[in-house]
Structure formats: structure tokens, C-alpha cells
Design an enzyme around this catalytic site. Structure first.
Site, short mmCIF file in Angstrom:
data_model
loop_
_atom_site.label_atom_id
_atom_site.label_comp_id
_atom_site.label_asym_id
_atom_site.label_seq_id
_atom_site.Cartn_x
_atom_site.Cartn_y
_atom_site.Cartn_z
N HIS A 145 -39.42 39.04 -5.04
CA HIS A 145 -39.72 38.98 -3.61
C HIS A 145 -41.14 39.46 -3.29
O HIS A 145 -41.86 38.83 -2.52
CB HIS A 145 -38.71 39.83 -2.84
CG HIS A 145 -38.88 39.80 -1.35
ND1 HIS A 145 -38.30 38.84 -0.55
CD2 HIS A 145 -39.57 40.62 -0.51
CE1 HIS A 145 -38.62 39.06 0.71
NE2 HIS A 145 -39.39 40.14 0.76
N ASN B 249 -47.40 27.37 2.79
CA ASN B 249 -47.96 28.19 3.86
C ASN B 249 -47.87 29.64 3.42
O ASN B 249 -46.80 30.09 3.03
CB ASN B 249 -47.17 28.02 5.16
CG ASN B 249 -47.27 26.63 5.73
OD1 ASN B 249 -48.26 25.93 5.52
ND2 ASN B 249 -46.26 26.22 6.47
N HIS C 95 -42.85 31.06 -1.52
CA HIS C 95 -42.22 29.75 -1.52
C HIS C 95 -43.15 28.71 -0.88
O HIS C 95 -44.11 29.05 -0.19
CB HIS C 95 -40.89 29.78 -0.74
CG HIS C 95 -41.07 29.89 0.75
ND1 HIS C 95 -41.46 31.06 1.38
CD2 HIS C 95 -40.91 28.98 1.74
CE1 HIS C 95 -41.55 30.87 2.68
NE2 HIS C 95 -41.23 29.61 2.94
N CYS D 12 -33.30 38.77 2.64
CA CYS D 12 -34.08 37.57 2.33
C CYS D 12 -33.18 36.48 1.76
O CYS D 12 -32.51 36.68 0.75
CB CYS D 12 -35.17 37.90 1.31
SG CYS D 12 -36.08 36.44 0.73
N CYS E 2 -34.05 35.30 -2.10
CA CYS E 2 -33.83 36.15 -3.27
C CYS E 2 -32.52 35.76 -3.94
O CYS E 2 -31.63 35.19 -3.29
CB CYS E 2 -33.79 37.62 -2.86
SG CYS E 2 -35.40 38.35 -2.48
N HIS F 187 -40.82 35.76 1.20
CA HIS F 187 -40.62 35.43 -0.20
C HIS F 187 -41.57 34.30 -0.61
O HIS F 187 -41.73 33.33 0.12
CB HIS F 187 -39.16 34.99 -0.42
CG HIS F 187 -38.76 34.97 -1.86
ND1 HIS F 187 -37.94 35.93 -2.43
CD2 HIS F 187 -39.05 34.10 -2.86
CE1 HIS F 187 -37.76 35.66 -3.70
NE2 HIS F 187 -38.43 34.55 -3.99
N GLN G 268 -42.97 24.25 0.47
CA GLN G 268 -42.06 23.25 1.00
C GLN G 268 -42.47 21.86 0.53
O GLN G 268 -43.60 21.63 0.09
CB GLN G 268 -42.04 23.30 2.53
CG GLN G 268 -41.55 24.62 3.09
CD GLN G 268 -41.44 24.59 4.60
OE1 GLN G 268 -40.60 23.89 5.17
NE2 GLN G 268 -42.30 25.35 5.27
#
Length: 372
Positions: A140, A180, A193, A77, A80, A191, A195
Site C-alpha cells: 500500500h 493518475n 494503481h 483500502c 490491498c 494504493h 486504470q
């Protein structure tokens, strides 16, 4: 930043020159001094925008995004901290609280190739702007819903800080913070997250929202977002959560199988304008909403279903219509039932004629029933 938590902001650069910004809220967190020594290729330049003369809108063409990483195994990933898997990642440090990174595969970027504007009807220009990744946590195997209110408050402060700073870029016309969640939505990394897109134009839906707000203000002298919130509060049938400074409700004309709007009680144009009390209350109310959304659907044996969703912050444009714009969050899901998605088929995709099989009042009643 936060009145309840001291957040330390540190800006560093990755090996290819992209920025990485640490937002640390853990007391005694070590200084961020680790260098990124990966042998990275030259950073991706901006693609270009093509004008769709048929509908009067722009389309970003970014061919380099075809090479982005797709759902790698856990130990590879890229979000991470370095040292937790088998690769050196986008985050050189061994741990972090919240991190914002310039996207390695950007839709919009501050560096452009030589791309002279085209002529009608084939107009085009460089897709100058910025595309960033917001890592909500170094852990994660978790989700935004599992964050502490303090950590959510740090994310809110990061969103506001990035909105303010990206709005200062001359080419940027609109800043859009979003998350998303779930493979059904199309995420490429598991992971937790989100944007941030800093657009060099005002996207179609944002342009439509602004046009409606301007027309309403011209007729009434009032803010459309404020009038909609008051009307929903007066009706009450679609209210989900009422906080001290925020209200969550299912909109009267909801389009999606699950859709909730979260609006502040005070008229503010963007995340930057929120005061400390509003940010604290947002952290609490938003976590409550996400908890209910993850219990909205049930499997055949009665277990909860992790809801795929898009959480989209609608803010005022950077340079126009700020006096009539009002901040709100829109959370939508394509999941009609466990294992069943709503497809944007002929009517929705062809002409934009939406049909929703779920009554907004029923959506709201279901979410109200899921209060702890």
C-alpha cells in the site's frame, strides 16, 4: 509474456460477476483459488453516452460513480489483499503481484440497461465498453517509481495483454492505459494503481492525434510520430534520456509545467507490438524517468517533492488508422512549484488556448541534471 520473467495469468470472478485477473511473476506463487464471498450488490450497468452537437464529441454520464469510495483509511483500502486490513477487499487472496479488476464503479461497462438511441440533437446510446483497475503491487505505502524493473515489466505485459483482449470486444474502438498519481490529480485511492478505459468511440484528443497523423502521412508517406522523434533527437535540447530502444524528451510545444514524452525507436502502433527487448528497456527507462520527476521540485529545506502526474499511453485506435499511428507515453504534471498548481482557467478551459509558463528546454535541462 516476458522473456526474462515467467508470468502466470489467472482469471477469476468476484462475487458480483466482475473479472479479476492475476499476473504472477513470483516463482512458486500459490494458485489463485480463493473465492470472493462478500455480499455484493448487483454489478453496475453501463451508463450512457450523450452527444455534444456543439463540438461533435461524446460525454459519458455515469451517475453511479458518485458513490465510489474516496480516500479511505489505510485499513479500509479496497485494493490491498484481503486480510491486511479491517475489511474484505476487491482482492480475495492474501497477497498478489499485479492484479487487474473490472472497476466496481465503471464509466463504461459490458452490461447495459435498456437505453434506446436518442434523436438529434439529443443523441445518446449505452456506454458499452470496459473500465478496469490495474493494481501495480500489493504494498500500500509505495509507488510505481519504487517497483523493481521485473515488476514494471510484469505491469507492461499486463497492459499489453489487456490491450489485446479488450480490442477484441466488438463495441470497443480505443484502449487507453493510464495512471493518475496524487490528490492534486484527483485520485480517490492512495494504493498504487492505474486504470484502463476501453471506449466505444474515439475520444477527442485521440481523434485529433489520428487526424494529424493521417494528414502528415498523406503529405509525406511517413509517420508523424517517427518524424517528431527524429527531429527531437537531431535538435537534442529537449532530450532527457536515451535508452537502447526508447527516448524520453520534452515536446517542443509542451503545454504543462512538467511534460515528458517517452517514445520507442521502432515504429509500433501499440503496447501489444513491443518485443521482449523493448519491454525490458521500457521498464528501465521509465523507472529512471519517474525517479527524476520525483526529484524535479524541492521543498524549502531541500527535500524532494512527490510529483503528482498523469501518465497516459497513446496507442493506435482499435479499428482505424493503425497504419499511421505510433505508440508513445505522455507524462504531465499540474505542479508548477511546491504547493502551486497550474489551473486550467479562462483561456485553457474556455477556448482551449494553452499558455505554458515553463520553457520546454528548461524543463528538459532540469530533468537531465537529475541523472544519478
Amino acid at each position: 509474456m516476458s522473456a526474462t520473467t515467467t508470468v502466470r495469468r489467472t482469471v477469476r470472478n468476484l462475487a458480483d460477476g466482475r473479472e479479476i485477473i492475476y499476473y504472477d511473476d513470483t516463482p512458486g506463487a500459490p494458485p489463485r483459488t480463493t473465492d470472493d464471498d462478500r455480499p455484493l450488490p448487483e454489478r453496475a450497468a453501463a451508463g450512457h453516452l450523450r452527444y455534444d452537437a456543439l463540438i461533435g464529441d461524446w460525454v459519458a454520464v455515469a451517475g453511479h460513480r458518485m458513490n465510489r469510495i474516496l480516500l479511505p483509511p489505510r485499513d479500509e483500502c479496497p485494493l490491498c489483499p484481503t486480510g491486511r486490513g479491517s475489511i474484505a477487499t476487491e482482492i480475495p487472496d492474501p497477497d498478489y503481484d499485479v492484479v487487474v479488476i473490472e472497476n466496481r464503479f465503471p464509466s463504461y461497462a459490458p452490461v447495459a440497461v435498456d437505453d434506446a438511441p436518442g434523436e438529434a440533437p439529443f443523441e445518446h446510446r449505452a456506454a458499452l465498453g470496459r473500465t478496469e483497475v490495474v493494481c501495480f503491487t500489493s504494498e500500500h505505502d509505495t509507488s510505481f517509481r519504487s517497483l523493481s524493473p521485473r515488476r514494471v515489466r510484469t505491469v507492461i505485459d499486463a497492459w499489453a495483454d489487456r490491450t489485446a483482449r479488450l480490442s477484441q470486444i466488438p463495441e470497443v474502438e480505443h484502449v487507453f492505459c493510464f495512471e493518475n498519481r496524487g490528490p492534486e490529480i484527483g485520485v480517490t485511492l492512495h494504493h498504487p494503481h492505474g486504470q484502463i478505459y476501453a471506449y466505444p468511440y474515439l475520444p477527442a484528443r485521440s481523434r485529433e492525434i489520428l487526424a494529424q497523423a493521417q494528414a502528415h502521412h498523406a503529405r509525406t508517406g511517413r509517420l508523424l510520430g517517427s518524424d517528431l522523434l527524429r527531429a527531437e533527437q537531431a535538435d537534442g535540447s529537449r532530450i532527457v534520456i536515451t535508452g537502447t530502444h526508447w527516448t524520453a524528451y520534452v515536446p517542443y510545444a509542451a503545454r504543462w509545467p512538467v511534460e515528458v514524452h517517452l517514445a520507442p525507436h521502432r515504429d509500433v502502433p501499440d503496447l501489444v507490438a513491443l518485443d521482449d527487448a523493448e519491454r525490458d528497456d521500457l521498464a528501465t527507462v521509465y523507472l529512471d524517468l519517474l525517479d527524476r520527476l520525483d526529484r524535479y521540485h524541492r521543498t524549502e529545506d531541500g527535500g524532494p517533492v512527490a510529483l503528482p502526474y498523469i501518465a497516459a499511453w497513446h496507442q493506435a485506435p482499435v479499428r482505424q488508422g493503425r497504419e499511421v499511428s505510433r505508440l508513445h507515453l505522455q507524462v504531465v504534471s499540474v505542479l508548477r512549484a511546491p504547493g502551486t498548481l497550474k489551473f486550467l482557467a479562462g483561456s485553457e478551459s474556455g477556448v482551449g488556448g494553452w499558455v505554458n509558463d515553463a520553457r520546454p528546454e528548461a524543463i528538459a535541462a532540469r530533468l537531465r541534471s537529475l541523472a544519478d
